[in-house]
Design a protein around this motif. Structure first.
Motif, PDB file in Angstrom:
ATOM      1  N   ASN A 167       0.812  -1.230   0.000  1.00  0.00           N
ATOM      2  CA  ASN A 167       0.000   0.000   0.000  1.00  0.00           C
ATOM      3  C   ASN A 167       0.844   1.277   0.000  1.00  0.00           C
ATOM      4  OD1 ASN A 167      -2.329  -1.450  -0.028  1.00  0.00           O
ATOM      5  ND2 ASN A 167      -2.598  -1.454   2.209  1.00  0.00           N
ATOM      6  N   GLY A 169       3.010   1.964  -2.092  1.00  0.00           N
ATOM      7  CA  GLY A 169       3.227   2.348  -3.485  1.00  0.00           C
ATOM      8  C   GLY A 169       4.701   2.388  -3.867  1.00  0.00           C
ATOM      9  N   ASP A 172       5.837  -2.758  -6.557  1.00  0.00           N
ATOM     10  CA  ASP A 172       4.627  -3.378  -7.118  1.00  0.00           C
ATOM     11  C   ASP A 172       4.390  -4.789  -6.593  1.00  0.00           C
ATOM     12  OD1 ASP A 172       4.039  -1.185  -8.638  1.00  0.00           O
ATOM     13  OD2 ASP A 172       5.285  -1.849 -10.326  1.00  0.00           O
TER      14      ASP A 172
END
Ligand SMILES: NC(=O)c1ccc[n+]([C@@H]2O[C@H](COP(=O)([O-])OP(=O)(O)OC[C@H]3O[C@@H](n4cnc5c(N)ncnc54)[C@H](OP(=O)(O)O)[C@@H]3O)[C@@H](O)[C@H]2O)c1
Length: 280
Positions: A167, A169, A172
Protein backbone atom coordinates in the motif's frame (compact mmCIF):
# COMPACT_ATOMS: atom_id res chain seq x y z
CA UNK A 1 37.46 14.04 24.76
CA UNK A 2 37.22 17.34 26.57
CA UNK A 3 33.74 18.41 27.75
CA UNK A 4 33.52 22.20 27.65
CA UNK A 5 30.85 24.87 28.07
CA UNK A 6 30.34 24.78 24.32
CA UNK A 7 30.02 20.99 23.94
CA UNK A 8 27.01 19.84 21.91
CA UNK A 9 25.12 16.94 23.46
CA UNK A 10 23.54 14.08 21.53
CA UNK A 11 22.49 10.76 22.96
CA UNK A 12 20.15 7.85 23.40
CA UNK A 13 16.86 7.44 25.24
CA UNK A 14 15.56 3.98 26.08
CA UNK A 15 14.81 1.70 29.00
CA UNK A 16 17.25 0.08 29.69
CA UNK A 17 20.27 1.73 27.99
CA UNK A 18 23.19 0.64 30.16
CA UNK A 19 24.59 -1.85 27.63
CA UNK A 20 24.24 0.34 24.56
CA UNK A 21 27.04 0.22 21.97
CA UNK A 22 26.11 3.69 20.67
CA UNK A 23 28.08 5.91 23.12
CA UNK A 24 31.49 4.36 22.33
CA UNK A 25 30.72 4.29 18.59
CA UNK A 26 29.62 7.94 18.31
CA UNK A 27 32.19 9.34 20.72
CA UNK A 28 34.98 7.65 18.75
CA UNK A 29 33.65 9.42 15.63
CA UNK A 30 33.49 12.83 17.36
CA UNK A 31 36.99 12.38 18.68
CA UNK A 32 38.38 11.35 15.30
CA UNK A 33 36.86 14.41 13.59
CA UNK A 34 37.82 16.66 16.51
CA UNK A 35 34.18 17.75 16.92
CA UNK A 36 32.90 19.48 20.04
CA UNK A 37 30.18 16.86 20.65
CA UNK A 38 29.52 14.19 23.28
CA UNK A 39 27.09 11.24 23.17
CA UNK A 40 25.44 10.03 26.37
CA UNK A 41 22.74 7.47 27.25
CA UNK A 42 19.61 8.44 29.23
CA UNK A 43 17.47 5.81 30.93
CA UNK A 44 13.91 7.11 30.41
CA UNK A 45 11.00 5.20 31.92
CA UNK A 46 7.92 4.82 29.68
CA UNK A 47 5.81 7.31 31.66
CA UNK A 48 8.55 9.95 31.43
CA UNK A 49 8.89 10.02 27.65
CA UNK A 50 7.00 13.24 26.93
CA UNK A 51 8.84 15.18 29.64
CA UNK A 52 12.14 13.72 28.40
CA UNK A 53 11.53 15.06 24.88
CA UNK A 54 10.44 18.47 26.19
CA UNK A 55 13.41 18.52 28.55
CA UNK A 56 15.86 17.57 25.80
CA UNK A 57 14.54 20.45 23.69
CA UNK A 58 14.83 22.86 26.62
CA UNK A 59 18.38 21.69 27.33
CA UNK A 60 19.38 22.34 23.70
CA UNK A 61 20.25 18.71 23.08
CA UNK A 62 21.05 18.41 19.37
CA UNK A 63 19.87 14.90 18.61
CA UNK A 64 18.69 11.65 20.14
CA UNK A 65 18.57 8.01 19.20
CA UNK A 66 15.48 6.25 20.46
CA UNK A 67 15.36 2.60 21.45
CA UNK A 68 13.00 0.11 23.11
CA UNK A 69 10.37 0.80 24.44
CA UNK A 70 9.96 4.32 23.00
CA UNK A 71 10.28 3.96 19.20
CA UNK A 72 6.54 4.12 18.46
CA UNK A 73 5.24 6.31 21.31
CA UNK A 74 7.86 9.02 20.65
CA UNK A 75 6.17 9.86 17.33
CA UNK A 76 3.42 11.62 19.33
CA UNK A 77 5.87 14.25 20.57
CA UNK A 78 7.57 15.29 17.31
CA UNK A 79 6.71 18.13 14.91
CA UNK A 80 7.64 16.25 11.76
CA UNK A 81 8.27 12.65 10.76
CA UNK A 82 10.25 11.49 7.75
CA UNK A 83 8.06 9.85 5.10
CA UNK A 84 9.51 6.34 5.38
CA UNK A 85 9.65 6.47 9.20
CA UNK A 86 5.94 7.33 9.05
CA UNK A 87 5.28 4.26 6.88
CA UNK A 88 7.36 2.06 9.19
CA UNK A 89 5.54 3.51 12.19
CA UNK A 90 8.65 3.87 14.34
CA UNK A 91 11.38 6.44 14.92
CA UNK A 92 14.92 5.75 16.15
CA UNK A 93 16.51 9.16 15.50
CA UNK A 94 15.40 12.69 16.38
CA UNK A 95 16.93 15.83 14.98
CA UNK A 96 16.14 18.72 17.33
CA UNK A 97 16.85 21.36 14.65
CA UNK A 98 13.28 20.79 13.51
CA UNK A 99 12.05 18.19 16.02
CA UNK A 100 11.92 15.68 13.18
CA UNK A 101 11.95 11.90 13.53
CA UNK A 102 13.69 9.41 11.25
CA UNK A 103 14.13 5.66 11.14
CA UNK A 104 17.74 4.80 10.28
CA UNK A 105 17.50 1.04 11.10
CA UNK A 106 16.24 0.13 7.63
CA UNK A 107 18.72 2.46 5.91
CA UNK A 108 21.43 0.80 8.00
CA UNK A 109 20.53 -2.63 6.59
CA UNK A 110 20.28 -1.31 3.05
CA UNK A 111 23.68 0.45 3.24
CA UNK A 112 25.18 -2.78 4.63
CA UNK A 113 23.75 -4.84 1.74
CA UNK A 114 24.69 -2.23 -0.86
CA UNK A 115 28.35 -2.54 0.17
CA UNK A 116 28.11 -5.88 -1.64
CA UNK A 117 25.43 -5.37 -4.34
CA UNK A 118 22.75 -2.95 -5.46
CA UNK A 119 19.18 -3.74 -4.33
CA UNK A 120 17.65 -2.22 -7.46
CA UNK A 121 15.69 -4.73 -9.58
CA UNK A 122 16.48 -7.61 -7.21
CA UNK A 123 14.25 -10.33 -5.75
CA UNK A 124 14.44 -10.04 -1.98
CA UNK A 125 13.24 -12.53 0.62
CA UNK A 126 12.92 -11.48 4.26
CA UNK A 127 12.53 -14.01 7.08
CA UNK A 128 10.60 -12.51 10.01
CA UNK A 129 7.88 -9.88 10.24
CA UNK A 130 8.72 -8.04 13.48
CA UNK A 131 10.20 -4.61 14.11
CA UNK A 132 13.48 -5.12 12.23
CA UNK A 133 11.71 -6.66 9.25
CA UNK A 134 9.28 -3.74 9.10
CA UNK A 135 12.06 -1.15 9.12
CA UNK A 136 14.05 -3.04 6.48
CA UNK A 137 11.09 -3.94 4.21
CA UNK A 138 10.09 -0.35 3.44
CA UNK A 139 13.69 0.58 2.61
CA UNK A 140 14.11 -2.48 0.38
CA UNK A 141 11.01 -1.22 -1.45
CA UNK A 142 12.34 2.36 -1.57
CA UNK A 143 15.70 1.23 -2.97
CA UNK A 144 14.01 -0.27 -6.02
CA UNK A 145 13.77 -4.03 -5.44
CA UNK A 146 11.59 -5.76 -8.06
CA UNK A 147 10.04 -8.31 -5.73
CA UNK A 148 9.79 -8.58 -1.97
CA UNK A 149 8.56 -11.69 -0.18
CA UNK A 150 8.08 -11.78 3.58
CA UNK A 151 8.11 -15.16 5.36
CA UNK A 152 7.08 -15.59 8.96
CA UNK A 153 6.13 -18.24 11.52
CA UNK A 154 2.89 -16.31 12.14
CA UNK A 155 1.69 -15.95 8.54
CA UNK A 156 -0.95 -13.31 9.39
CA UNK A 157 1.81 -10.98 10.56
CA UNK A 158 3.68 -11.51 7.29
CA UNK A 159 0.47 -10.77 5.36
CA UNK A 160 -0.16 -7.57 7.34
CA UNK A 161 3.39 -6.30 6.69
CA UNK A 162 3.23 -7.30 3.02
CA UNK A 163 -0.05 -5.37 2.65
CA UNK A 164 1.40 -2.30 4.37
CA UNK A 165 4.49 -2.29 2.12
CA UNK A 166 2.34 -2.87 -0.96
CA UNK A 167 0.00 0.00 0.00
CA UNK A 168 3.00 2.35 0.32
CA UNK A 169 3.23 2.35 -3.49
CA UNK A 170 7.03 2.02 -3.24
CA UNK A 171 7.04 -1.44 -4.89
CA UNK A 172 4.63 -3.38 -7.12
CA UNK A 173 5.30 -6.98 -6.15
CA UNK A 174 5.06 -7.96 -2.50
CA UNK A 175 4.22 -11.48 -1.32
CA UNK A 176 4.13 -13.44 1.92
CA UNK A 177 4.21 -17.05 3.08
CA UNK A 178 5.02 -19.32 5.99
CA UNK A 179 8.67 -19.45 6.98
CA UNK A 180 8.44 -23.20 6.40
CA UNK A 181 7.95 -22.60 2.65
CA UNK A 182 11.32 -21.09 1.86
CA UNK A 183 12.62 -21.50 -1.68
CA UNK A 184 15.77 -19.61 -2.61
CA UNK A 185 16.00 -20.56 -6.28
CA UNK A 186 14.74 -17.16 -7.61
CA UNK A 187 16.01 -15.08 -4.71
CA UNK A 188 18.89 -12.61 -5.11
CA UNK A 189 19.06 -11.35 -1.52
CA UNK A 190 18.03 -13.27 1.63
CA UNK A 191 17.60 -11.26 4.83
CA UNK A 192 17.13 -12.86 8.24
CA UNK A 193 15.35 -10.70 10.79
CA UNK A 194 14.33 -13.52 13.15
CA UNK A 195 16.41 -14.01 16.30
CA UNK A 196 17.16 -17.60 15.24
CA UNK A 197 20.90 -18.20 15.63
CA UNK A 198 21.36 -15.62 18.38
CA UNK A 199 23.61 -16.45 21.31
CA UNK A 200 23.42 -19.01 22.97
CA UNK A 201 21.71 -20.99 20.16
CA UNK A 202 24.54 -20.25 17.76
CA UNK A 203 24.10 -23.35 15.59
CA UNK A 204 20.42 -22.73 14.79
CA UNK A 205 19.57 -21.25 11.40
CA UNK A 206 16.25 -19.93 10.05
CA UNK A 207 16.52 -21.93 6.82
CA UNK A 208 16.21 -25.66 6.33
CA UNK A 209 19.44 -27.45 5.38
CA UNK A 210 17.66 -28.70 2.27
CA UNK A 211 17.14 -25.13 1.08
CA UNK A 212 19.90 -24.73 -1.48
CA UNK A 213 21.88 -21.49 -1.71
CA UNK A 214 22.90 -20.70 -5.29
CA UNK A 215 26.25 -18.98 -5.84
CA UNK A 216 24.82 -15.57 -6.83
CA UNK A 217 22.82 -15.23 -3.62
CA UNK A 218 23.61 -12.57 -1.00
CA UNK A 219 22.76 -13.38 2.61
CA UNK A 220 22.33 -10.71 5.27
CA UNK A 221 21.74 -11.76 8.89
CA UNK A 222 20.48 -8.99 11.21
CA UNK A 223 21.62 -11.09 14.17
CA UNK A 224 24.97 -9.69 15.34
CA UNK A 225 25.69 -11.85 18.38
CA UNK A 226 27.55 -13.98 17.34
CA UNK A 227 29.18 -12.05 14.49
CA UNK A 228 29.26 -15.12 12.27
CA UNK A 229 25.91 -16.83 12.73
CA UNK A 230 24.97 -20.36 11.67
CA UNK A 231 23.21 -18.84 8.65
CA UNK A 232 26.29 -16.88 7.58
CA UNK A 233 28.44 -20.00 8.07
CA UNK A 234 26.03 -21.87 5.77
CA UNK A 235 26.40 -19.03 3.25
CA UNK A 236 30.20 -19.02 3.37
CA UNK A 237 30.30 -22.81 2.95
CA UNK A 238 28.10 -22.43 -0.16
CA UNK A 239 30.41 -19.69 -1.56
CA UNK A 240 27.70 -17.11 -1.03
CA UNK A 241 28.45 -13.51 -0.02
CA UNK A 242 27.71 -12.88 3.68
CA UNK A 243 26.62 -9.49 5.07
CA UNK A 244 27.13 -9.23 8.83
CA UNK A 245 24.53 -7.88 11.29
CA UNK A 246 27.10 -5.56 12.87
CA UNK A 247 27.09 -3.54 9.62
CA UNK A 248 23.43 -2.63 10.19
CA UNK A 249 24.30 -1.33 13.67
CA UNK A 250 27.18 0.60 12.15
CA UNK A 251 25.26 2.23 9.32
CA UNK A 252 22.16 3.10 11.35
CA UNK A 253 24.57 4.99 13.63
CA UNK A 254 26.36 6.59 10.68
CA UNK A 255 23.03 7.82 9.29
CA UNK A 256 22.07 9.35 12.66
CA UNK A 257 25.50 11.00 12.90
CA UNK A 258 25.06 12.51 9.44
CA UNK A 259 21.53 13.77 10.22
CA UNK A 260 22.71 15.53 13.39
CA UNK A 261 26.02 16.96 12.22
CA UNK A 262 25.70 17.28 8.43
CA UNK A 263 29.15 15.64 8.20
CA UNK A 264 30.08 12.33 6.62
CA UNK A 265 30.48 9.71 9.34
CA UNK A 266 33.97 8.21 9.77
CA UNK A 267 32.88 4.62 9.11
CA UNK A 268 36.20 2.89 9.85
CA UNK A 269 36.59 4.51 13.26
CA UNK A 270 32.99 3.77 14.21
CA UNK A 271 33.34 0.16 13.10
CA UNK A 272 36.53 -0.27 15.12
CA UNK A 273 34.84 1.14 18.26
CA UNK A 274 31.78 -1.05 17.74
CA UNK A 275 33.78 -4.22 17.16
CA UNK A 276 35.89 -3.52 20.24
CA UNK A 277 32.84 -2.79 22.42
CA UNK A 278 30.99 -5.93 21.29
CA UNK A 279 34.16 -8.01 21.69
CA UNK A 280 33.92 -9.29 18.09
N1 LIG B 1 21.81 -5.69 13.35
C1 LIG B 1 20.97 -4.76 13.78
O1 LIG B 1 21.24 -3.55 13.72
C2 LIG B 1 19.63 -5.19 14.32
C3 LIG B 1 18.61 -4.24 14.52
C4 LIG B 1 17.37 -4.67 15.00
C5 LIG B 1 17.19 -6.02 15.30
N2 LIG B 1 18.20 -6.90 15.11
C6 LIG B 1 18.02 -8.32 15.40
O2 LIG B 1 16.91 -8.79 14.66
C7 LIG B 1 16.23 -9.80 15.39
C8 LIG B 1 14.74 -9.46 15.44
O3 LIG B 1 14.51 -8.25 16.10
P1 LIG B 1 13.05 -7.57 16.08
O4 LIG B 1 13.18 -6.33 16.84
O5 LIG B 1 12.49 -7.55 14.72
O6 LIG B 1 12.20 -8.64 16.95
P2 LIG B 1 10.62 -8.85 16.95
O7 LIG B 1 9.91 -7.59 16.63
O8 LIG B 1 10.33 -9.56 18.23
O9 LIG B 1 10.35 -9.89 15.73
C9 LIG B 1 10.89 -11.18 15.75
C10 LIG B 1 10.50 -11.91 14.48
O10 LIG B 1 11.20 -13.17 14.46
C11 LIG B 1 10.26 -14.23 14.41
N3 LIG B 1 10.75 -15.32 15.27
C12 LIG B 1 11.04 -15.26 16.60
N4 LIG B 1 11.46 -16.45 17.03
C13 LIG B 1 11.44 -17.29 15.97
C14 LIG B 1 11.76 -18.66 15.78
N5 LIG B 1 12.23 -19.41 16.80
N6 LIG B 1 11.61 -19.21 14.55
C15 LIG B 1 11.14 -18.46 13.51
N7 LIG B 1 10.81 -17.15 13.63
C16 LIG B 1 10.97 -16.58 14.84
C17 LIG B 1 8.95 -13.69 14.90
O11 LIG B 1 7.93 -14.48 14.32
P3 LIG B 1 6.43 -14.53 14.91
O12 LIG B 1 5.76 -13.28 14.45
O13 LIG B 1 5.87 -15.76 14.31
O14 LIG B 1 6.58 -14.59 16.41
C18 LIG B 1 9.01 -12.26 14.38
O15 LIG B 1 8.63 -12.20 13.02
C19 LIG B 1 16.93 -9.86 16.76
O16 LIG B 1 17.82 -10.91 16.75
C20 LIG B 1 17.66 -8.55 16.86
O17 LIG B 1 18.84 -8.64 17.64
C21 LIG B 1 19.40 -6.50 14.63
Amino acid sequence: MEIKGSTNIVGLIGHPVEHSFSPPMHNAAFEKLNMDYAYVAFNVKPNDLESAINGAEALNIKGLNVTIPHKIEVMNYLDEIDEVAQLIGAVNTIDFKNLKGYNTDGIGAVRAIEEVASIKNKNVLIAGAGGASRAISFYIAKYGADNLKILNRNVEKAQKLANDVSNSGLIDNVGFDSINNMDLSDVDILINTTPVGMHPNVDDTPIAQACDMHEDLIVFDAVYNPNETGLLRQAIEADVKPVYGIKMLLYQGAESFEIWTGKKAPIDVMQEALTKYLGL
